[in-house]
Design a protein around this motif. Sequence first.
Motif, PDB file in Angstrom:
ATOM      1  N   THR A 116       0.842  -1.194   0.000  1.00 33.53           N
ATOM      2  CA  THR A 116       0.000   0.000   0.000  1.00 33.53           C
ATOM      3  C   THR A 116       0.880   1.247   0.000  1.00 33.53           C
ATOM      4  O   THR A 116       2.034   1.220   0.415  1.00 33.53           O
ATOM      5  N   ASN A 150      -3.808  -0.974  -7.551  1.00 34.58           N
ATOM      6  CA  ASN A 150      -3.348   0.399  -7.339  1.00 34.58           C
ATOM      7  C   ASN A 150      -3.072   1.063  -8.673  1.00 34.58           C
ATOM      8  O   ASN A 150      -2.423   0.483  -9.558  1.00 34.58           O
ATOM      9  N   THR A 164      -6.175   3.425  -4.735  1.00 35.53           N
ATOM     10  CA  THR A 164      -6.074   2.012  -4.393  1.00 35.53           C
ATOM     11  C   THR A 164      -7.434   1.473  -3.974  1.00 35.53           C
ATOM     12  O   THR A 164      -8.135   2.118  -3.191  1.00 35.53           O
TER      13      THR A 164
END
Length: 331
Positions: A116, A150, A164
């Motif tokens: 992330t 993403n 995302t």
Amino acid sequence: MKLKELSLFFFFLPQLLFAQEGEFVPTGKPFATIYANFHRGITGSAVDEGAFELVRGYIGYEYNFSPDFYAKINVDVGSPDDLSPVSKIRRYAYFKNAYLRYTQNQLKIEFGLISTTQYKLQEKIWERRYLMKTIADEHRLGASADLGVNFYYKFNELLDADLTIMNGEGYSSLQMDDVFKYSVGSTFKIPRNFTSRIVYDIMPKKISESTLLFFTSYDFRSKWNLAGEVVYRQNNGWKADYNILALSFYGKYNLNEKYQLFARYDKVESNILEGETLPWHLSNDGTAIVAGIQFRPLKKITMALNYHDWYPWAANMEGGGFIFFDLEVKM
């Protein structure tokens, strides 16, 4: 020319010709990272603690299929946080990353078990993931990796943006409940010598859990750096008005190419619910300090002698200070 040398010549000749013609040659390589430490308690409740510890290991492989396609698989081998101290002798392996990336000009798309972007920039500037996570990761205000997709776009050298869509449970959990987390963020380098990032994510159920993060860093001629971060979690655990505020400030000063001084201050607090007299998250509220000196004898070997301390806000809890010697090895 000897037979062995002649064989090697003909083995590498096609690759040399392709390279000369400008054609892409697919390549891959394995990698590994080790985090280890020795720590000794010296104050408060920590005075009787001390041990050598292998904290974590990463083992993986990355491969470039073409200039546009890249894949990575990364296995995280460590001890889970939710088990008893006796279980620390065991090791549990998770897929930390397993994704395919497509790149075209300024656009990047990653699909699979991806890292992330919530605190990737913070980890890069903090530089010391091997001895302490960034504050959002440390207090579980966001996952460092998750299953999802993403989209990243770089407008220019000063501005980028990312979107995302992910499961929202992190890379060590499975989710099949048709509920997703949506995250949008942007990194910008304005004004001069500043690098900042803002991220907002939301995971809607009957009540939406959301997190707002703002980070900024000031760098002076690559000699020293100061950084600050604010994280606000609203409706933690999908419980109305269960909120958490986390602050983190850190800095570093490069003595030379091998030695660096660093320090960090964290603060975590929760709100007082209506009808209550104490914060709902009091047992985890408090402040932390870290300070020390880092030594990098080689590019892929880093070690640090440092002091950790945690000051809980709960009156019935005692904090403790540790001396740590931490080690990171990349291969």
